[in-house]
Design a protein around this motif. Structure first.
Motif, PDB file in Angstrom:
ATOM      1  N   ALA A  57      -1.880  13.969  -6.514  1.00  0.00           N
ATOM      2  CA  ALA A  57      -1.282  13.476  -5.269  1.00  0.00           C
ATOM      3  C   ALA A  57      -1.310  11.947  -5.215  1.00  0.00           C
ATOM      4  O   ALA A  57      -0.333  11.307  -4.816  1.00  0.00           O
ATOM      5  CB  ALA A  57      -2.025  14.058  -4.066  1.00  0.00           C
ATOM      6  N   VAL A  58      -2.423  11.358  -5.644  1.00  0.00           N
ATOM      7  CA  VAL A  58      -2.544   9.891  -5.646  1.00  0.00           C
ATOM      8  C   VAL A  58      -1.531   9.272  -6.604  1.00  0.00           C
ATOM      9  O   VAL A  58      -0.849   8.290  -6.267  1.00  0.00           O
ATOM     10  CB  VAL A  58      -3.984   9.465  -6.020  1.00  0.00           C
ATOM     11  N   LEU A  59      -1.409   9.839  -7.812  1.00  0.00           N
ATOM     12  CA  LEU A  59      -0.462   9.307  -8.805  1.00  0.00           C
ATOM     13  C   LEU A  59       0.981   9.418  -8.311  1.00  0.00           C
ATOM     14  O   LEU A  59       1.794   8.508  -8.516  1.00  0.00           O
ATOM     15  CB  LEU A  59      -0.623  10.062 -10.136  1.00  0.00           C
ATOM     16  N   ALA A 104       6.320   9.996  -0.524  1.00  0.00           N
ATOM     17  CA  ALA A 104       5.878  11.385  -0.749  1.00  0.00           C
ATOM     18  C   ALA A 104       4.473  11.513  -0.149  1.00  0.00           C
ATOM     19  O   ALA A 104       3.469  11.609  -0.864  1.00  0.00           O
ATOM     20  CB  ALA A 104       5.880  11.726  -2.234  1.00  0.00           C
ATOM     21  N   LEU A 105       4.398  11.527   1.176  1.00  0.00           N
ATOM     22  CA  LEU A 105       3.122  11.452   1.888  1.00  0.00           C
ATOM     23  C   LEU A 105       2.248  12.671   1.610  1.00  0.00           C
ATOM     24  O   LEU A 105       2.704  13.809   1.723  1.00  0.00           O
ATOM     25  CB  LEU A 105       3.381  11.337   3.393  1.00  0.00           C
ATOM     26  N   LEU A 157     -10.535  20.728   4.233  1.00  0.00           N
ATOM     27  CA  LEU A 157     -11.532  19.661   4.037  1.00  0.00           C
ATOM     28  C   LEU A 157     -12.711  20.156   3.206  1.00  0.00           C
ATOM     29  O   LEU A 157     -13.180  19.457   2.293  1.00  0.00           O
ATOM     30  CB  LEU A 157     -12.022  19.149   5.395  1.00  0.00           C
ATOM     31  N   ALA A 158     -13.199  21.355   3.515  1.00  0.00           N
ATOM     32  CA  ALA A 158     -14.342  21.906   2.762  1.00  0.00           C
ATOM     33  C   ALA A 158     -13.961  22.186   1.309  1.00  0.00           C
ATOM     34  O   ALA A 158     -14.750  21.930   0.390  1.00  0.00           O
ATOM     35  CB  ALA A 158     -14.837  23.179   3.435  1.00  0.00           C
ATOM     36  N   GLU A 180      -9.829  10.216   6.350  1.00  0.00           N
ATOM     37  CA  GLU A 180      -9.168   8.907   6.258  1.00  0.00           C
ATOM     38  C   GLU A 180      -8.051   8.927   5.212  1.00  0.00           C
ATOM     39  O   GLU A 180      -6.981   8.352   5.422  1.00  0.00           O
ATOM     40  CB  GLU A 180     -10.193   7.824   5.917  1.00  0.00           C
ATOM     41  N   ASP A 181      -8.287   9.591   4.060  1.00  0.00           N
ATOM     42  CA  ASP A 181      -7.267   9.667   3.003  1.00  0.00           C
ATOM     43  C   ASP A 181      -6.076  10.506   3.445  1.00  0.00           C
ATOM     44  O   ASP A 181      -4.920  10.175   3.166  1.00  0.00           O
ATOM     45  CB  ASP A 181      -7.864  10.273   1.723  1.00  0.00           C
ATOM     46  N   MET A 182      -6.376  11.615   4.125  1.00  0.00           N
ATOM     47  CA  MET A 182      -5.324  12.567   4.492  1.00  0.00           C
ATOM     48  C   MET A 182      -4.470  12.051   5.644  1.00  0.00           C
ATOM     49  O   MET A 182      -3.314  12.440   5.781  1.00  0.00           O
ATOM     50  CB  MET A 182      -5.982  13.900   4.874  1.00  0.00           C
ATOM     51  N   PHE A 183      -5.029  11.172   6.457  1.00  0.00           N
ATOM     52  CA  PHE A 183      -4.290  10.666   7.614  1.00  0.00           C
ATOM     53  C   PHE A 183      -4.289   9.139   7.580  1.00  0.00           C
ATOM     54  O   PHE A 183      -4.882   8.479   8.430  1.00  0.00           O
ATOM     55  CB  PHE A 183      -4.906  11.207   8.910  1.00  0.00           C
ATOM     56  N   SER A 184      -3.597   8.629   6.577  1.00  0.00           N
ATOM     57  CA  SER A 184      -3.469   7.184   6.429  1.00  0.00           C
ATOM     58  C   SER A 184      -2.581   6.637   7.547  1.00  0.00           C
ATOM     59  O   SER A 184      -1.986   7.387   8.327  1.00  0.00           O
ATOM     60  CB  SER A 184      -2.856   6.851   5.073  1.00  0.00           C
TER      61      SER A 184
END
Length: 756
Positions: free
Chosen positions: A332-334, A342-343, A356-357, A578-582
């Motif tokens: 996803a990051v790449l 491509a959020l 999350l878990a 924080e990563d998932m909801f930038s």
């Protein structure tokens, strides 16, 4: 360089619209008519070559009957097309404005000539229609007809494809597995062909009537070819819709094993031409290799094989579990580095707390999540479920109300709910009691496999580290539970969730700042649960062994669980949120205020313009967006009392007058495709549910990628004639005409050899 429309009072350009743009014709006579109809005096002095090279008209100025779409990527005009639709009056409303494209004022002589030319052209058109009708009649007579052999071959193929499609729809494998080594494989495909021949399928009879009884009608290779053609035809039907809609989101599912190889299910989410949100399963992709290889393979699949553009991907969600979560997060990051729009978002099919878990890379957390998945499968049997309910009733016999609530909560799908850890913690004592009862198996109603599973669950749930982990997860994820539930709610709930994230992060930061106090309370809760279950409080044996090997002093249990469970979990959850909801993700979700019901809730005091820059390049006319949004708000603010405000994106897109707000229309379509928003049509199963149903209903050894794809997409049009045509193109060696030509060429070659 963009193309600008040469028509007066038309401001369209190719970069802001999906419309086709057409060059002026090279033919001088036709070009002159185009210029006259445009009423552009400044173009009359230019040659047809100059006009052809430098000037364009957009498709809006032509009768739709004159525009032909030859493929998803190519739009052309008919040879006789003349532009007839122009706005020649709107400039009069503002006479002081300067116009680069000045409109020529017609004299009486000009009007007379135009009328004469139109009369002459209409006479010519009538004559050409008559000639065309005569030509079509003669053409039909001259058309090459299929030979008898070719017709029979196509009928035969059609029968084969009918059988394949039927097997796929009913989840029947082409070949059944052997019950024992002594048994032969049962060929379902051959059995169905026999049945069709027995009930009178002439095409199959002619093909196989001379075949020996014990001979296979079709080899495994030929069956595979039929499946490939079926699969590709159905996939192409869906891809045509995706290409027409342009924007899409990529969603991946849990890994599936085919022949000991792991594959990633790929889904696409998009808004179709009827403004309905769809999520369709397209294919399985190999999961082998590093993250960078996986990204390259994913790009190649979407662009080279499917003809899509990753520049049009507006979201991605990965429903990964277990060890694959770390790899999919890296993917996803790449992808976001290459395609920033491509959020990366959570998937609407999965509760946020579960997501999350799953994404926490700690072994103890992964053991809990894997145990939950196994428990879900274990209690699908009515016998095991009855045993669990009996254990709950026994344990809570002094508190019947709580027992009844827990029985209701542990129904089907409880391991996928937002409050799963709360339910699991309340259920731990009766769950352990239930497993002990199944292990004893006094009535002998459980198989050895079930009792072995029960023993495995007992070992896991009796571990104090697992108890502490469940307690910590329950308490930490309490702060995100309401937020996650709103994300899966209605459009208004999602909008308010996006605006409440700051409060969620503030609560998590407060816990982190006072971790000693919170851990003390949570550890006491874990000790209380362990004492009810009569479990010893101890540090994991593996950790103690490592300590002794390092010659380090013993650590107290409470300090150990704070350092190795509580602190990593709270830090991990904060980082995931924080990563998932930038900031970009939140901007996108705050644009949901475009939905009229959300506007109304905000007293029509919304500021979508502040967030619209995220999708500015996706809009047909971004420069007019502020004015259009103002008109959109005024329209709903001053509506009639009997007019109800649409509450969802789907409802808003179905409004007949939304087309008069092109930027809003495009904006809503892009937002609708975001994977975090729930699918609004709950009447039918989602593609991921149909995939799960196929995998659950079919023995693992008989899973087949092509049959799975066809089974999941039975709602998609299955055009047998298209399949036959495609097969004939791909495998011409099977065509009877090709076979006869091959035989003839062999005979000629033999004669030449004999002559020599």
């Amino acid at each position: 360089m963009p193309n600008f429309c040469a028509a007066p009072n038309c401001t369209r350009k190719s970069t802001q619209s999906d419309l086709a743009f057409f060059r002026f014709p090279r033919d001088p006579e036709r070009c002159r008519i185009w210029v006259e109809n445009c009423r552009r005096a400044d173009l009359e002095a230019k040659t047809s070559d100059q006009l052809n090279k430098h000037y364009r008209l957009c498709a809006k100025h032509f009768d739709p009957a004159m525009v032909c779409k030859t493929s998803p990527y190519r739009t052309v005009l008919k040879d006789t097309a003349i532009p007839t639709i122009f706005d020649l009056t709107s400039h009069l409303k503002n006479p002081h404005t300067r116009h680069r494209k000045r409109i020529k004022e017609l004299t009486e002589e000009d009007i007379r000539k135009i009328k004469e030319r139109r009369l002459a052209s209409s006479i010519e058109q009538l004559a050409s229609k008559k000639d065309a009708a005569e030509e079509s009649t003669s053409t039909n007579e001259d058309e090459p007809q299929l030979s008898t052999e070719e017709k029979e071959f196509r009928d035969y193929l059609r029968s084969l494809f009918e059988v394949v499609v039927m097997l796929a729809k009913q989840s029947i494998p082409l070949v059944s597995a052997k019950a024992s080594e002594a048994e032969d494989l049962s060929n379902n495909f051959q059995a169905l062909l026999d049945y069709r021949m027995n009930v009178g399928d002439e095409a199959l009879k002619k093909r196989f009537q001379a075949t020996a009884v014990n001979t296979e009608y079709l080899s495994a290779t030929q069956q595979s070819q039929l499946l490939d053609v079926c699969e590709n035809t159905v996939r192409e039907e869906m891809l045509m819709e995706v290409r027409e809609s342009r924007f899409f989101s990529l969603v991946t599912g849990d890994l599936v094993e085919f022949g000991k190889e792991k594959h990633l299910p790929l889904f696409l989410r998009f808004v179709n031409q009827h403004n309905v949100l769809r999520e369709e399963f397209l294919d399985f992709m190999s999961f082998d290799g590093e993250e960078s290889e996986l990204v390259e393979r994913l790009e190649a699949q979407l662009t080279e094989r499917w003809g899509l553009s990753m520049e049009d991907c507006r979201g991605q969600a990965h429903k990964a579990t277990g060890t694959s979560t770390t790899k999919m997060k890296a993917v996803a990051v790449l992808l976001m580095e290459k395609y920033p729009l491509a959020l990366h978002m959570p998937c609407s099919h999965m509760a946020l707390n579960i997501h999350l878990a799953n994404n926490l890379p700690f072994p103890n957390v992964q053991v809990v999540m894997e145990t939950l998945r196994r428990i879900s499968a274990f209690f699908r049997s009515p016998f095991t479920q009855d045993e669990l309910e009996e254990a709950i009733a026994t344990h809570y016999q002094k508190n019947e109300e709580k027992g009844a609530t827990l029985k209701q909560a542990c129904g089907s799908g409880w391991t996928l709910q937002h409050n799963v850890f709360d339910v699991l913690l309340d259920m731990l004592p009766p769950l352990l009691m239930c497993m002990d009862s199944i292990r004893d198996n006094k009535d002998g109603k459980f198989t050895e496999a079930v009792t072995a599973d029960a023993y495995s669950f007992t070992e896991t749930l009796s571990d104090f580290e697992i108890i502490v982990t469940i307690v910590i997860l329950k308490n930490v994820l309490t702060f995100t539970r309401a937020f996650g539930r709103n994300l899966q709610g209605e459009t208004l709930d999602v909008f308010f969730a996006a605006n409440s994230l700051t409060a969620v992060l503030h609560s998590l930061n407060e816990v982190n700042d006072n971790i000693d106090v919170y851990h003390e309370f949570w550890y006491e809760e874990a000790v209380s649960v362990a004492s009810v279950m009569e479990l010893p409080l101890k540090v994991p044996r593996l950790f103690l062994r490592k300590q002794r090997a390092a010659d380090v002093g013993e650590i107290q249990a409470e300090a150990y669980f704070k350092e190795y469970v509580t602190v990593p979990v709270i830090h991990g959850i904060m980082q995931e949120v924080e990563d998932m909801f930038s900031e970009t993700n939140l901007k996108a979700l705050k644009c949901l205020s475009l939905v009229p019901a959300v506007m109304g809730q905000m007293k029509f005091n919304t500021t979508e313009e502040n967030y619209a820059d995220v999708y500015r390049n996706d809009l047909p006319n971004p420069d007019t967006l502020p004015a259009e949004l103002h008109c959109w708000r005024i329209k709903w603010k001053h509506r009639g009392k009997e007019v109800r405000l649409p509450t969802t994106i789907h409802e808003t897109l179905q409004l007949p007058d939304v087309k008069f707000f092109p930027n809003v229309n495009s904006f809503l379509k892009v937002l609708s495709a975001l994977p975090v928003l729930k699918l609004e049509d709950n009447r039918s199963e989602t593609a991921s549910e149909r995939l799960r149903a196929y995998l659950d209903g079919m023995p693992t050894k008989q899973w087949n990628k092509s049959l799975a794809m066809l089974n999941i997409n039975t709602h998609v049009k299955h055009d047998l004639d298209v399949m036959v045509d495609k097969y004939c193109r791909l495998y011409p060696e099977d065509d009877p005409e090709a076979e006869s030509e091959e035989v003839a060429s062999e005979e000629v070659a033999e004669e030449e050899v004999a002559a020599k």
